[in-house]
Motif scaffolding. Structure first.
Motif, mmCIF file in Angstrom:
data_model
loop_
_atom_site.group_PDB
_atom_site.id
_atom_site.type_symbol
_atom_site.label_atom_id
_atom_site.label_comp_id
_atom_site.label_asym_id
_atom_site.label_seq_id
_atom_site.Cartn_x
_atom_site.Cartn_y
_atom_site.Cartn_z
ATOM 1 N N GLN A 169 0.843 -1.200 0.000
ATOM 2 C CA GLN A 169 0.000 0.000 0.000
ATOM 3 C C GLN A 169 0.870 1.239 0.000
ATOM 4 O O GLN A 169 0.788 2.052 0.918
ATOM 5 N N PRO A 170 1.740 1.390 -0.978
ATOM 6 C CA PRO A 170 2.744 2.440 -0.855
ATOM 7 C C PRO A 170 2.147 3.821 -0.632
ATOM 8 O O PRO A 170 2.522 4.522 0.294
ATOM 9 N N GLN A 171 1.192 4.214 -1.455
ATOM 10 C CA GLN A 171 0.699 5.575 -1.315
ATOM 11 C C GLN A 171 -0.142 5.723 -0.061
ATOM 12 O O GLN A 171 -0.055 6.708 0.635
ATOM 13 N N GLY A 172 -0.954 4.702 0.205
ATOM 14 C CA GLY A 172 -1.873 4.799 1.325
ATOM 15 C C GLY A 172 -1.158 4.962 2.649
ATOM 16 O O GLY A 172 -1.727 5.443 3.615
#
Lengths: 658, 256, 289
Positions: A169-172
């Motif tokens: 979930q890189p951006q989250g």
């Protein structure tokens, strides 16, 4: 102890520190707002004047937050050190902060409604982490070093789970990156108002506990004979410390090392009694964090880089730990005699070794041919697909073999079953080299990566050896230096990730031990290297048999201690460095494999080395296979999966009562 | 023969052993006695090469200690630390066999000779029947005998024992010291032993060396030292020596 | 067993030159890409990529244009699934310099082309146009690309003309990291370039990184009291409530003066299509007033 050290900290120090803080505060305020407005701010704040608004709702709460958090962490550190009679205990070294942080991260992703009670959530996480640490360390009698090792194991495990979330979930989780590095930035008084009553409650409880806690300076039997219920007192003291940490973590994130540094500095300045330390450590902690934060605000200023203060304190704290290590008084000698342990013993080791070798071959074949594809689970014989699997499996096996071997060597060298290559700091050093490279040279080729990784490992090794030499290669100090370096690396990593640079994603997958980029020549080299070092280590078996007996016995038997320790250390370092380049710094294979070998009944040094190597290879092959298939088409790093599986095994295996 | 020539040992904060001149002859059982912190443990560690003297020199057979090779020295002198290390999942036979390291070294074969030495050492200390038991499952006295067996397997001329009886009850203290005394006679071993209990020391040692505050206070046979004045000087406490009811030796009791 | 290994190795050796030969054939039709900006641009010129990396997160963060359901998911962007890639038999793999480390591996599957939308010291909008044309060359979709560029320029000119008379405030472009931190898009950013072409000003002048953004505390947005704020969805959880309760936020000039605009997910590291979408949203937001 000389008589000067018995004096309480002098007023001079206090005054100097206070002046420094006030000076820094005034300077910082001056940066925020012209002098002309200062009067207005105090006497008639204008809430539509932006400068005053910022000072009132951002600068001032941030200052209060730094003081509160620093103080709380310093206090939590003193409590933990007192309760556990361990000069190295602190919210970070015992995994409390990481546990709290992970609980909040999980809630953010999967159960956001729970976040209304974030301090209790953090408390739950921190408490569970502490329990894990104790479960791990209990069998070794909770000796200071073992407790810290267990803390590091748990921190690494929680870190692995965290990294897994970040990968998927890189951006989250951009917020989590910042948050795991602890940013003090505020935009209202909510944080301060949240923290204040909770810390006040904790403070009241501590005030009530001071008297009984003082008795803990005696040893257990002494305190007990004075009528103190030790278990209850310890639990209560620890609970208060964990609660304070959880509150801090839930409001600003993980602030590294203040909890360790503040009590240690207080002690070095001469605060000897519990009351003195309870007063001085929070003051020092608050001052340290405040000054660091002013520094961060000044240097980061309005640039494009947001430096989380917690990461910076950790960065400053790790060298401090290195500086402290030679000055620490650790309880001398080996751990006390244990109650009889019934580890199984094999009469004949060869048949089982052979069986394990066959098992390894079978697992490798299965991992090669069977797996998920676009059409679901299937057997694959297509060479074009297998060409990707072969190097990964070989590389994983080679790395596992080396890690198992290195772990076995280190555990025998230190006589401590919690020692492992991950905890020696060498893999962290290699990873630091790699990370640096990634940021100065995007898409660096393999040779450059190998070179940088090796350089990092080598520099770390030199540091460790130069430290260890001063203490006659004492294994305990070796482990402590390793822990400090691992912590330093963790701080660097969290800082880098908190920059939320798109390259962070590659750094993450690199650092979590992916075999993705391993190509056939590298993989073959890994296997060859591992086998060669294994063969080189086998003749050392007699030293390895004698060294776990501690310092004096092997020496009196005529073992050349320096040469023996140095050569084993070098072998372990080489193995670790090579394995790290393949599968990253984060896997518990080096800890797990020797433990499994012991559980299977391999008790001779030679058999244990061979068995650890085989088990290590097997574990890594399985981890790689899982990583390739478990979330297909996403490829999870083998090192990460090994760490997850390994962490669970360790907590079950090491903590189990027999 | 151990010869000490103005041997000093100091740590940063204080001097644990003042310049000390002493000669310890072979073939005798020599007891080191003195109050806590008198330097007796430090002395035995220096003799065993566990620590190096800050100044002065220690000679073994007229050769400085540091001039001896590691294994060469270990074939002459065996040492038992005060606190026994944990021998996790080791059998008695395995532990005793460790004593053969100075003879076969890192890579040498474990020969028939080695085998016989191990068997002999276990017989001498009467632990043969435990040979295949785990060391950590034995009682305190048995364990102490097993470690003694390891030292005997080392086949040295000297045994250095640092408070070998401190963790034992009275029966086992007698058992272990009697065994050491007998071995010293039978094998012509030089035994240097640190002892807390003056009566035990007087009963089993041929010669006593008394230290006080890091200095040599006096030495002599037990009969020479066992009198009120000497003991008061050694322990800083008025003592009375009375004859043992059944034996020739005497016993000391505190008067205070 | 040994013969089997030999066969695999032989396959490996024989197969390498074959893929290299294939490199010269254009236009390509079976294209995979690891970069969302490139994927988006492909869709924009009417090419459906065979596979795109990390589609799950694409849907959440890029949103428009939607990927057709037949597009395969290649797995995480940092480590696209090589086995799957091999089995899909692409004829071209598009990457950005960020994925250069994987090039030696990818080249064994199909020719690899690296296209950089973001380069230091270049106008991202201009590179986005160049890349649109380059993709068109590779796929033989030149007319569609021309159409896309023309549409974009026409829309730009129209909006620029429309805004010419008005005096608009400078704009902060941000994504929220949490209620205390934002990612601010600076001068190297694509949307910032669009603003510039529209004759508008980006309010953030404190520098940015390679990809045209900086991280900052929310309070730093008060530096320019005349600015307006544009923020992009998705917002982290609870951020809206927390901002509503924040005194400082409520006192921020753009909040006080009602100059806050919420935009739906738009890929900030995207290409021409993202720029076009941003322009549309910008016009819409201003016309709502």
């Amino acid at each position: 102890m000389n008589s000067a050290a018995l004096q309480p900290p002098s007023r001079l120090w206090l005054a100097a520190l206070l002046l420094l803080c006030i000076g820094a505060a005034l300077f910082s305020l001056h940066q925020q707002m012209p002098l002309a407005q200062w009067g207005a701010l105090i006497w008639q704040p204008e809430l539509n004047n932006l400068d005053q608004l910022l000072v009132y709702y951002s600068w001032l709460p941030r200052l209060c937050m730094a003081v509160l958090c620093g103080g709380a962490l310093g206090l939590a550190g003193v409590l933990m050190q007192q309760v556990l009679r361990n000069p190295l205990a602190s919210p970070t070294t015992l995994g409390v902060a990481n546990g709290a942080q992970l609980a909040l991260a999980l809630a953010t992703l999967y159960a956001p409604t729970l976040l209304v009670a974030r301090e209790w959530l953090a408390l739950l996480g921190g408490g569970l982490a502490t329990l894990l640490v104790f479960a791990l360390a209990r069998r070794r009698g909770l000796s200071p070093l073992t407790l810290i090792l267990a803390g590091l194991v748990v921190s690494l495990l929680l870190g692995a789970v965290n990294v897994m979330l970040m990968l998927l979930q890189p951006q989250g989780l951009a917020a989590l990156f910042i948050w795991s590095a602890g940013s003090l930035s505020q935009n209202n008084w909510d944080g301060v108002l949240f923290l204040l009553p909770r810390l006040a409650a904790a403070l009241l409880l501590i005030g009530w506990l001071v008297r009984p806690l003082r008795l803990l300076e005696l040893d257990d039997s002494g305190a007990r004979s004075l009528g103190v219920s030790l278990a209850k007192l310890r639990l209560l003291g620890l609970a208060v410390a964990v609660f304070m940490t959880a509150c801090v973590v839930s409001s600003v994130g993980v602030i590294g090392f203040i909890g360790l540094a503040a009590p240690a500095i207080a002690r070095l300045l001469g605060a000897r009694t519990l009351q003195q330390r309870l007063l001085w450590a929070p003051l020092l902690g608050a001052a340290l964090l405040l000054l660091t934060d002013f520094g961060v605000q000044y240097f980061a200023g309005n640039s494009s880089v947001l430096l989380p203060t917690g990461g910076v304190t950790a960065l400053l704290g790790a060298p401090l730990l290195l500086w402290l290590i030679p000055r620490l008084r650790l309880p001398a000698g080996r751990p006390q005699l244990q109650p009889a342990t019934q580890l199984p013993r094999l009469q004949r080791e060869q048949p089982l070794l052979l069986l394990m070798a066959l098992l390894l071959l079978g697992a490798a074949a299965l991992a090669l041919l069977f797996g998920l594809g676009p059409q679901g689970w299937s057997w694959v014989l297509d060479p074009q697909v297998l060409q990707w699997r072969i190097p990964r499996i070989l590389g994983a096996a080679g790395a596992g073999l080396m890690l198992g071997l290195a772990g076995s060597l280190l555990q025998r060298l230190t006589g401590n079953p919690m020692a492992s290559p991950e905890l020696m700091g060498i893999s962290a050093g290699a990873a630091m080299g790699l990370m640096l490279l990634l940021f100065i040279w995007i898409g660096a080729p393999l040779w450059a990566r190998l070179g940088m990784g090796f350089l990092g490992a080598l520099i770390t090794l030199l540091i460790i050896i130069s430290f260890a030499r001063r203490h006659a290669y004492s294994p305990d100090r070796l482990l402590l230096v390793g822990i400090a370096i691992a912590a330093l690396f963790d701080a660097v990593k969290m800082l880098v990730l908190s920059l939320n640079d798109p390259r962070g994603q590659s750094v993450l997958s690199w650092l979590s031990g992916s075999t993705y980029f391993v190509e056939l020549p590298t993989a073959l080299m890994a296997i060859a290297c591992g086998v060669a070092l294994l063969l080189l280590c086998l003749p050392l078996a007699r030293w390895l048999t004698l060294l776990p007996l501690g310092e004096s016995t092997p020496r009196s038997l005529g073992v050349p201690m320096r040469a023996a320790r140095l050569s084993i250390m070098l072998a372990a370092a080489m193995l670790t460095a090579a394995a790290t380049l393949l599968v990253g710094p984060l896997s518990f294979v080096g800890l797990m494999a020797p433990h499994m070998a012991r559980m299977l009944g391999f008790h001779h040094a030679r058999g244990q080395l061979l068995a650890s190597a085989l088990i290590g290879a097997l574990l890594m092959v399985i981890a790689d296979w899982l990583g390739r298939n478990i979330l297909f088409p996403d490829q999870l790093p083998a090192g990460l999966l090994a760490a997850l599986v390994g962490g669970v095994y360790l907590i079950w295996g090491l903590g189990r009562r027999r | 023969m151990f010869q000490l020539e103005s041997v000093t040992f100091a740590v940063p904060e204080r001097t644990l052993l003042q310049p000390l001149n002493l000669t310890l002859p072979p073939g005798e059982m020599i007891g080191l006695i003195g109050h806590n912190g008198s330097g007796k443990s430090t002395l035995i560690k220096l003799l065993a090469r566990q620590q190096t003297a800050t100044a002065g020199s220690i000679l073994l057979d007229e050769r400085p200690l540091h001039a001896w090779g590691e294994r060469e020295f270990a074939r002459q002198v065996a040492y038992l630390p005060q606190q026994l290390p944990a021998a996790e999942s080791l059998t008695v036979r395995e532990l005793v066999a460790f004593g053969r390291y100075p003879w076969h070294g890192l890579l040498g074969r474990f020969s028939v000779d080695d085998e016989q030495e191990v068997a002999r050492a276990m017989e001498l200390t009467d632990v043969t029947r435990f040979a295949d038991n785990l060391v950590d499952t034995l009682s305190g006295g048995e364990r102490q005998r097993v470690w003694l067996a390891m030292l005997l397997a080392q086949h040295t001329r000297y045994l250095l024992l640092d408070e070998p009886t401190s963790a034992l009850d009275i029966a086992h203290q007698v058992e272990v010291l009697a065994l050491v005394h007998r071995l010293s006679r039978e094998l012509d071993l030089g035994v240097i032993v640190v002892l807390h209990d003056i009566n035990m020391a007087a009963r089993y040692c041929d010669h006593l060396v008394a230290l006080h505050s890091g200095q040599l206070l006096m030495q002599g046979s037990p009969s020479e030292l066992m009198n009120d004045a000497c003991l008061e000087a050694i322990y800083g406490l008025p003592m009375t020596v009375i004859p043992h009811p059944d034996q020739q030796s005497s016993i000391a009791v505190a008067r205070a | 067993m040994r013969r089997h290994w030999l066969r695999i190795f032989a396959g490996l050796l024989l197969w390498l030159p074959l893929t290299l030969h294939a490199a010269s054939e254009a236009p390509y039709s079976r294209i995979v890409t690891l970069d969302w900006g490139l994927a988006e641009t492909l869709i924009g010129i009417g090419v459906t990529p065979l596979a795109v990396a990390d589609l799950t997160n694409y849907r959440r963060w890029v949103g428009e244009p939607q990927m057709p359901p037949q597009v395969h998911n290649l797995g995480l962007r940092s480590e696209p699934n090589l086995e799957l890639l091999t089995q899909l038999k692409p004829d071209l793999i598009l990457i950005t310099p960020q994925f250069e480390a994987a090039r030696p591996l990818l080249e064994r599957i199909a020719p690899v082309k690296s296209l950089a939308i973001y380069r230091p010291d270049s106008d991202p909008l201009q590179t986005a146009e160049e890349i649109t044309r380059e993709l068109a060359e590779l796929t033989g979709h030149q007319p569609q690309a021309q159409q896309l560029v023309d549409d974009f320029e026409r829309q730009l000119a129209r909006l620029r003309g429309k805004l010419a008379g008005q005096s608009l405030p400078p704009f902060y472009l941000v994504s929220f990291i949490d209620e205390r931190h934002v990612r601010v898009y600076g001068e190297h950013n694509l949307f910032s370039a669009v603003l510039a072409r529209l004759g508008q000003e980006n309010a953030w002048h404190a520098g940015d990184n390679y990809w045209g953004y900086a991280q900052a505390g929310v309070e730093q947005l008060a530096d320019n009291p005349d600015a307006a704020l544009i923020y992009f969805a998705p917002l982290p959880l609870n951020t809206e409530q927390q901002l509503a309760g924040s005194k400082l936020w409520q006192q921020m000039p753009f909040v006080q003066q009602g100059r806050v605009y919420a935009f739906p997910p738009t890929w900030q590291l995207g290409g021409l299509l993202a720029a076009q979408r941003f322009m549309g949203l910008f016009e819409e937001a201003l016309s709502d007033e």
